[in-house]
Design a protein around this motif. Structure first.
Motif, PDB file in Angstrom:
ATOM      1  N   ASN A  29     -39.738  51.565   5.298  1.00 43.92           N
ATOM      2  CA  ASN A  29     -39.702  50.789   4.284  1.00 43.92           C
ATOM      3  C   ASN A  29     -38.827  51.508   2.873  1.00 43.92           C
ATOM      4  O   ASN A  29     -38.176  51.011   2.860  1.00 43.92           O
ATOM      5  CB  ASN A  29     -40.965  51.071   3.567  1.00 43.92           C
ATOM      6  N   ALA A  30     -38.207  53.157   2.917  1.00 45.35           N
ATOM      7  CA  ALA A  30     -38.091  53.636   2.005  1.00 45.35           C
ATOM      8  C   ALA A  30     -36.631  53.019   2.299  1.00 45.35           C
ATOM      9  O   ALA A  30     -35.669  53.002   1.357  1.00 45.35           O
ATOM     10  CB  ALA A  30     -38.011  54.665   2.240  1.00 45.35           C
ATOM     11  N   VAL A  31     -36.730  53.089   3.969  1.00 42.46           N
ATOM     12  CA  VAL A  31     -34.989  52.851   4.022  1.00 42.46           C
ATOM     13  C   VAL A  31     -34.470  51.731   4.099  1.00 42.46           C
ATOM     14  O   VAL A  31     -33.654  50.933   3.203  1.00 42.46           O
ATOM     15  CB  VAL A  31     -34.427  52.782   5.614  1.00 42.46           C
ATOM     16  N   ARG A  32     -35.283  50.327   4.101  1.00 45.75           N
ATOM     17  CA  ARG A  32     -34.828  49.286   3.839  1.00 45.75           C
ATOM     18  C   ARG A  32     -34.157  48.956   2.649  1.00 45.75           C
ATOM     19  O   ARG A  32     -33.869  48.457   1.968  1.00 45.75           O
ATOM     20  CB  ARG A  32     -35.902  47.734   4.104  1.00 45.75           C
ATOM     21  N   GLU A  33     -35.015  49.384   1.538  1.00 46.34           N
ATOM     22  CA  GLU A  33     -35.318  49.335   0.451  1.00 46.34           C
ATOM     23  C   GLU A  33     -33.989  49.909  -0.348  1.00 46.34           C
ATOM     24  O   GLU A  33     -33.099  48.913  -0.945  1.00 46.34           O
ATOM     25  CB  GLU A  33     -36.263  50.763  -0.754  1.00 46.34           C
ATOM     26  N   VAL A  34     -32.980  51.040   0.284  1.00 48.71           N
ATOM     27  CA  VAL A  34     -32.022  51.926  -0.825  1.00 48.71           C
ATOM     28  C   VAL A  34     -30.999  50.905   0.001  1.00 48.71           C
ATOM     29  O   VAL A  34     -30.267  49.930  -0.167  1.00 48.71           O
ATOM     30  CB  VAL A  34     -31.830  52.927   0.417  1.00 48.71           C
ATOM     31  N   ALA A  35     -31.113  50.707   1.391  1.00 51.17           N
ATOM     32  CA  ALA A  35     -29.788  50.045   2.279  1.00 51.17           C
ATOM     33  C   ALA A  35     -29.714  48.570   1.311  1.00 51.17           C
ATOM     34  O   ALA A  35     -28.393  47.566   1.226  1.00 51.17           O
ATOM     35  CB  ALA A  35     -30.283  49.608   3.583  1.00 51.17           C
ATOM     36  N   GLU A  36     -30.666  47.884   1.138  1.00 50.20           N
ATOM     37  CA  GLU A  36     -30.882  46.340   0.082  1.00 50.20           C
ATOM     38  C   GLU A  36     -30.325  46.206  -0.655  1.00 50.20           C
ATOM     39  O   GLU A  36     -29.514  45.269  -1.044  1.00 50.20           O
ATOM     40  CB  GLU A  36     -31.942  46.066   0.439  1.00 50.20           C
ATOM     41  N   GLU A  41     -25.303  44.526   4.157  1.00 46.47           N
ATOM     42  CA  GLU A  41     -25.359  44.178   5.272  1.00 46.47           C
ATOM     43  C   GLU A  41     -25.473  44.716   6.865  1.00 46.47           C
ATOM     44  O   GLU A  41     -25.482  44.154   7.627  1.00 46.47           O
ATOM     45  CB  GLU A  41     -23.409  44.083   5.423  1.00 46.47           C
ATOM     46  N   ARG A  42     -26.241  45.912   6.302  1.00 49.62           N
ATOM     47  CA  ARG A  42     -26.518  46.997   7.117  1.00 49.62           C
ATOM     48  C   ARG A  42     -27.962  47.127   7.589  1.00 49.62           C
ATOM     49  O   ARG A  42     -28.380  48.345   8.101  1.00 49.62           O
ATOM     50  CB  ARG A  42     -25.383  48.445   6.969  1.00 49.62           C
ATOM     51  N   VAL A  43     -28.909  46.747   6.967  1.00 45.13           N
ATOM     52  CA  VAL A  43     -29.967  47.135   6.733  1.00 45.13           C
ATOM     53  C   VAL A  43     -30.508  47.215   7.747  1.00 45.13           C
ATOM     54  O   VAL A  43     -31.519  48.408   7.516  1.00 45.13           O
ATOM     55  CB  VAL A  43     -31.228  45.978   5.758  1.00 45.13           C
ATOM     56  N   SER A  44     -30.717  46.290   8.316  1.00 43.81           N
ATOM     57  CA  SER A  44     -31.006  46.562  10.351  1.00 43.81           C
ATOM     58  C   SER A  44     -31.052  48.129  11.119  1.00 43.81           C
ATOM     59  O   SER A  44     -31.335  48.423  11.624  1.00 43.81           O
ATOM     60  CB  SER A  44     -30.294  45.294  10.511  1.00 43.81           C
ATOM     61  N   ALA A  73     -19.859  59.431  -3.448  1.00 42.23           N
ATOM     62  CA  ALA A  73     -18.795  58.675  -4.310  1.00 42.23           C
ATOM     63  C   ALA A  73     -18.685  56.939  -3.059  1.00 42.23           C
ATOM     64  O   ALA A  73     -18.916  56.482  -3.504  1.00 42.23           O
ATOM     65  CB  ALA A  73     -18.179  59.731  -4.230  1.00 42.23           C
ATOM     66  N   ASP A  74     -18.612  57.409  -1.453  1.00 41.89           N
ATOM     67  CA  ASP A  74     -18.562  56.445  -0.490  1.00 41.89           C
ATOM     68  C   ASP A  74     -19.342  56.397  -0.011  1.00 41.89           C
ATOM     69  O   ASP A  74     -19.270  55.719   1.669  1.00 41.89           O
ATOM     70  CB  ASP A  74     -17.256  56.566   0.184  1.00 41.89           C
ATOM     71  N   SER A  75     -21.058  56.470   0.638  1.00 40.82           N
ATOM     72  CA  SER A  75     -21.427  56.200   1.573  1.00 40.82           C
ATOM     73  C   SER A  75     -22.937  56.799   1.159  1.00 40.82           C
ATOM     74  O   SER A  75     -22.918  57.320  -0.387  1.00 40.82           O
ATOM     75  CB  SER A  75     -20.854  57.385   2.811  1.00 40.82           C
ATOM     76  N   ILE A  76     -23.592  56.516   2.390  1.00 47.09           N
ATOM     77  CA  ILE A  76     -25.929  56.613   1.469  1.00 47.09           C
ATOM     78  C   ILE A  76     -26.055  57.210   2.389  1.00 47.09           C
ATOM     79  O   ILE A  76     -25.589  57.049   3.847  1.00 47.09           O
ATOM     80  CB  ILE A  76     -26.017  55.539   1.942  1.00 47.09           C
ATOM     81  N   VAL A  77     -25.835  58.517   2.633  1.00 48.80           N
ATOM     82  CA  VAL A  77     -26.323  59.692   3.527  1.00 48.80           C
ATOM     83  C   VAL A  77     -28.056  60.060   3.562  1.00 48.80           C
ATOM     84  O   VAL A  77     -28.897  60.102   2.382  1.00 48.80           O
ATOM     85  CB  VAL A  77     -25.879  60.916   2.636  1.00 48.80           C
ATOM     86  N   PHE A  78     -28.337  59.091   4.959  1.00 48.32           N
ATOM     87  CA  PHE A  78     -29.509  59.797   5.045  1.00 48.32           C
ATOM     88  C   PHE A  78     -29.966  61.381   6.336  1.00 48.32           C
ATOM     89  O   PHE A  78     -29.257  61.071   6.966  1.00 48.32           O
ATOM     90  CB  PHE A  78     -30.779  58.868   5.946  1.00 48.32           C
ATOM     91  N   THR A  79     -30.863  61.766   6.015  1.00 48.52           N
ATOM     92  CA  THR A  79     -31.360  63.005   6.005  1.00 48.52           C
ATOM     93  C   THR A  79     -32.330  63.246   6.833  1.00 48.52           C
ATOM     94  O   THR A  79     -33.105  63.090   5.863  1.00 48.52           O
ATOM     95  CB  THR A  79     -30.504  64.222   5.310  1.00 48.52           C
ATOM     96  N   VAL A  80     -31.982  63.542   7.378  1.00 51.02           N
ATOM     97  CA  VAL A  80     -33.678  63.856   8.724  1.00 51.02           C
ATOM     98  C   VAL A  80     -33.673  65.136   9.226  1.00 51.02           C
ATOM     99  O   VAL A  80     -33.388  65.392   9.801  1.00 51.02           O
ATOM    100  CB  VAL A  80     -33.882  62.711   9.745  1.00 51.02           C
TER     101      VAL A  80
END
Length: 140
Positions: A29-36, A41-44, A73-80
């Motif tokens: 859900n957290a990822v979906r909210e940010v990606a939306e 176009e890359r939510v899935s 500046a140019d991306s969203i970064v998901f760090t696990v």
């Protein structure tokens, strides 16, 4: 761990979620909210890739981990990041033959624009980068 913790926007990023085995829906859900918002176009792709990283943290990293979501500046970064319960350095590789597991990092790599893996002592940190869409690039 005492249940999931989500913190909102902070100086260092968009969101932070501490998770365990029961919290994968919260991670998605957290990822979906940010990606939306930033890469609609890359939510899935984002949800599946980060889900795979979170599952790896649970299985191989002591049963829990932390997801941080940052914007550059140019991306969203998901760090696990996790406590690296196995003491091994994760590697992206094709699973052998008819293996039913071992594809998480490969899936994440193929769905991202860049995947980096760091293993400082006692931790594993995987960063998944998705380039900002032209629509999301101008959003604050």
């Amino acid at each position: 761990m005492g249940g999931p913790r989500i913190t909102g926007e902070s100086e260092s990023g968009i969101s932070r979620v501490e998770f365990g085995p029961e919290d994968l829906r919260l991670v998605r859900n957290a990822v979906r909210e940010v990606a939306e918002h930033y890469v609609p176009e890359r939510v899935s792709d984002a949800m599946l890739a980060v889900h795979e990283l979170a599952v790896n943290s649970i299985i191989h990293g002591g049963g829990h981990g932390v997801l941080r979501i940052d914007r550059t500046a140019d991306s969203i970064v998901f760090t696990v990041e996790d406590s690296d319960g196995t003491s091994s350095v994760p590697r992206v590789s094709e699973p052998a033959g008819q293996a039913t597991s071992g594809r998480g990092l490969l899936i994440a790599q193929r769905l991202s624009d860049r995947l980096t893996i760091e293993s400082p002592p006692g931790h594993t940190r995987v960063r998944l980068h998705l380039a900002l869409s032209p629509v999301g690039a101008g959003r604050a």
